[in-house]
Scaffold this active site. Structure first.
Site, PDB file in Angstrom:
ATOM      1  N   ARG A 380      -4.502   2.860   1.539  1.00 59.13           N
ATOM      2  CA  ARG A 380      -3.297   3.345   1.199  1.00 59.13           C
ATOM      3  C   ARG A 380      -2.240   2.458   1.310  1.00 59.13           C
ATOM      4  NH1 ARG A 380      -1.774   8.308   5.219  1.00 59.13           N
ATOM      5  NH2 ARG A 380       0.027   8.145   4.085  1.00 59.13           N
ATOM      6  N   HIS A 381      -1.202   2.539   0.138  1.00 59.08           N
ATOM      7  CA  HIS A 381      -0.191   1.733   0.067  1.00 59.08           C
ATOM      8  C   HIS A 381       0.765   1.719   1.377  1.00 59.08           C
ATOM      9  CE1 HIS A 381       2.925   5.149   0.095  1.00 59.08           C
ATOM     10  NE2 HIS A 381       1.910   5.688  -0.635  1.00 59.08           N
ATOM     11  N   ASN A 387       8.261   7.579   2.198  1.00 51.44           N
ATOM     12  CA  ASN A 387       7.870   7.941   3.791  1.00 51.44           C
ATOM     13  C   ASN A 387       8.568   8.083   4.821  1.00 51.44           C
ATOM     14  OD1 ASN A 387       4.763   5.807   2.737  1.00 51.44           O
ATOM     15  ND2 ASN A 387       5.336   8.100   2.413  1.00 51.44           N
ATOM     16  N   ARG A 433       5.242   1.502  -5.144  1.00 54.36           N
ATOM     17  CA  ARG A 433       4.911   1.354  -3.580  1.00 54.36           C
ATOM     18  C   ARG A 433       3.493   0.871  -3.619  1.00 54.36           C
ATOM     19  NH1 ARG A 433       5.681   6.855  -4.581  1.00 54.36           N
ATOM     20  NH2 ARG A 433       4.244   8.387  -4.189  1.00 54.36           N
ATOM     21  N   GLU A 454      -0.200   9.320  -7.338  1.00 55.73           N
ATOM     22  CA  GLU A 454      -0.232  10.586  -6.420  1.00 55.73           C
ATOM     23  C   GLU A 454      -0.287  11.785  -7.151  1.00 55.73           C
ATOM     24  OE1 GLU A 454      -1.399  11.714  -3.771  1.00 55.73           O
ATOM     25  OE2 GLU A 454       0.267  10.956  -2.321  1.00 55.73           O
ATOM     26  N   HIS A 520      -2.940   6.425  -3.347  1.00 55.61           N
ATOM     27  CA  HIS A 520      -2.123   7.260  -2.409  1.00 55.61           C
ATOM     28  C   HIS A 520      -2.939   8.193  -1.706  1.00 55.61           C
ATOM     29  CE1 HIS A 520       1.261   6.003  -5.035  1.00 55.61           C
ATOM     30  NE2 HIS A 520       0.306   6.009  -6.018  1.00 55.61           N
TER      31      HIS A 520
END
Length: 572
Positions: A380-381, A387, A433, A454, A520
């Site tokens: 995951r980034h 976030n 990201r 995403e 994502h």
């Protein structure tokens, strides 16, 4: 002049042909040949005959430019075709084409059929073969002018449940049938076609309760032959029950099914289910003549449930004898049957009478599928600005903590993937990201895929879930009830996402070298579920960790997983 005769270069996988070059003329003292096949550097001396010079050399399939060097002078023959190259030079040229394959290189487990395949009738071609809910075929009729057309409700689901697909594997032991069956079933189930493998070996252990060595598979062991037929019948009965009661779509009967007699018996049982069930059978014949691949498959069986607890030498000896027993009765599938034939772990695919959407998906998957093992790293980034604010969607960059994770990921890859800079393929989405997380990782290839972005949140993009609940309470409730099928207004659902990411799965199956995917959570859930065989309804609920590398290694019997948490704050 030149003439072409075909031969095979067994030193590599490319077809090459013998080409004889002839330069007419008896006045020259010395003639040699040069061209694009020697990079215009080396020359090949030609042998002088009474009226001409000649030489035979091997050339790969393709178009080649060449010239003759006659007594030190480069010349073009007027007897051969000419072509102007990119530099404006005139050269002779030759097109070496693929010739028909001679019988002596046809794999030994399959012989050329002398009988002609039956021609499909127009009615067969027109028959509905999509096997999709909502797509049905009805009888053509002319409504009475005074009779109103009645509405038809829910017939798509009812009718679609009658049409099923049965894939019957065919092949000697240690050909990778179980591996391919499990992967194919998982792929179809992941796409939304309920699929299940019915393994003959599992039924044998359940019914007989113990392991039997190679003597039990001897064709002359008639008592064992009767038991094997009984086991196959029980498996088929379970398939028919599963079709009827659980509305399954695709069943895979995983067994050897080497003899024509056994296959005809299976087809008779399938036909007996009409009209309650309309089952479309197809044979999946796995042929492997490469001794190294066979031995690799034999060794993979050391970890199989069938040989659990046995030493390697015992497994090799028993499987070798078992292969010899089955070879005595092996008969290739006839050309009047529907089949997909896979040679040597996907090097060649032959299809016969394969039509329709679902069978097309099966054929497409098998043509890209490879049995070799590779490591896949899901990441995951790092933490993004959205976030921190608990906003969904958007295209924000990383926070300082996110950049710290990106640095840790780079160091981890350098330490744990020694060949990363040469062999690792690094894939990321095109979002900021993900790019910022991935760009420092050493790799031999870096690809940014828009397809890895995403899930699209539509009108809910850049909102918190609390804001969505307040502004769109109906949407919030609908999402909580069915997260798999719920689609954001002007956005996507998880089902949309699975279809979107399918090309990535196909490309991963083709790969033989390690791949790291930085993407994502929603995208990673879909891909992780495929390799770890999660039920489709659970895909949106998979807890995928952040600041962690999830390493998945697909194997013959399941997949091996390791997790590497890179920070003390790593969490699920």
């Amino acid at each position: 002049f030149f003439c072409v005769s075909m031969t095979l270069d067994h030193g590599n996988d490319h077809l090459r042909q013998d080409v004889e070059f002839i330069f007419p003329g008896d006045h020259a003292k010395e003639v040699s040949l040069t061209g694009s096949f020697t990079n215009w550097i080396d020359s090949i001396p030609m042998e002088k005959r009474a009226t001409h010079f000649c030489v035979t050399t091997q050339l790969p399939i393709g178009i080649h430019h060449f010239k003759f060097i006659v007594d030190g002078e480069w010349k073009v023959s007027s007897e051969s075709e000419t072509m102007i190259d990119l530099n404006g030079n005139a050269n002779n040229c030759i097109s070496v084409r693929r010739a028909s394959v001679p019988k002596h290189i046809i794999p030994k487990e399959w012989k050329e059929r002398s009988d002609k395949s039956p021609v499909m009738s127009p009615a067969t071609i027109q028959r509905n073969q999509l096997m999709l809910p909502g797509v049905n075929q009805f009888k053509c009729s002319k409504p009475s002018p005074n009779t109103p057309v009645k509405g038809v409700y829910n017939t798509d689901i009812h009718n679609s449940s009658k049409h099923k697909l049965l894939i019957i594997t065919v092949g000697l032991p240690a050909r990778g049938k179980s591996f391919i069956s499990q992967k194919l079933s998982r792929y179809l189930d992941w796409l939304g076609f309920p699929s299940q493998v019915f393994d003959i070996c599992t039924y044998r252990k359940q019914i007989l309760g113990k392991f039997y060595n190679h003597d039990w598979y001897d064709p002359d062991n008639f008592e064992a032959s009767k038991l094997r037929t009984k086991i196959a019948t029980v498996a088929l009965d379970d398939i028919f029950t599963w079709f009827k009661e659980e509305d399954g779509t695709v069943a895979v009967l995983d067994g050897t099914n080497c003899s024509k007699k056994r296959r005809e018996y299976i087809l008779e049982l399938v036909k007996s289910q009409k009209p309650e069930l309309v089952i479309r059978p197809i044979f999946l014949e796995i042929i492997v003549n490469d001794p190294e691949v066979v031995m690799s498959n034999i060794l993979a069986n050391v970890n199989s449930p069938d040989y659990f607890g046995m030493d390697k030498e015992t497994v090799i000896d028993d499987l070798t004898q078992k292969i010899r027993n089955y070879r005595k009765i092996y008969e290739p599938v006839d050309d009047n049957k529907r089949y997909i034939r896979v040679f040597d772990a996907g090097k060649q695919i032959v299809t016969n009478r394969v039509t329709g959407f679902l069978l097309g998906k099966v054929s497409f998957y098998l043509s890209n599928f490879r049995t070799n093992t590779k490591d896949i790293y899901f990441v995951r980034h790092g933490q993004s600005e959205y976030n921190v604010k608990q906003l969904i969607g958007g295209d924000s960059g990383l926070t300082p903590r996110g950049f710290e994770f990106a640095s840790l990921l780079k160091n981890w890859a350098e330490t744990n993937i020694p060949t990363a800079s040469e062999e690792l393929s690094l894939w990321s989405s095109t979002m900021v990201r993900a790019i910022q997380t991935a760009e420092g990782v050493p790799c031999g290839q870096y690809i940014r895929w828009k397809i890895l972005e995403e899930i699209e949140a539509g009108v809910c993009d850049s909102m918190t879930y609390e804001e969505i609940e307040e502004k769109f309470p109906d949407e919030f409730e609908a999402r909580s009830k069915d997260k798999l099928r719920y689609r954001y207004p002007r956005g996507e659902s998880y089902e949309d996402l699975i279809r979107r990411v399918e090309p990535v799965i196909i490309e991963l199956e083709r790969r033989s070298t390690p791949v790291m995917i930085v993407a994502h959570q929603a995208i990673l859930r879909c891909m992780y579920a495929y390799f770890r065989d999660f039920p489709r309804d659970q895909v949106p609920h998979i807890k995928f960790p952040s600041e962690c590398v999830v390493k998945v290694t697909p194997q013959a019997f399941g997949a091996k997983e390791e997790r590497f948490y890179l920070t003390s704050n790593s969490h699920q």
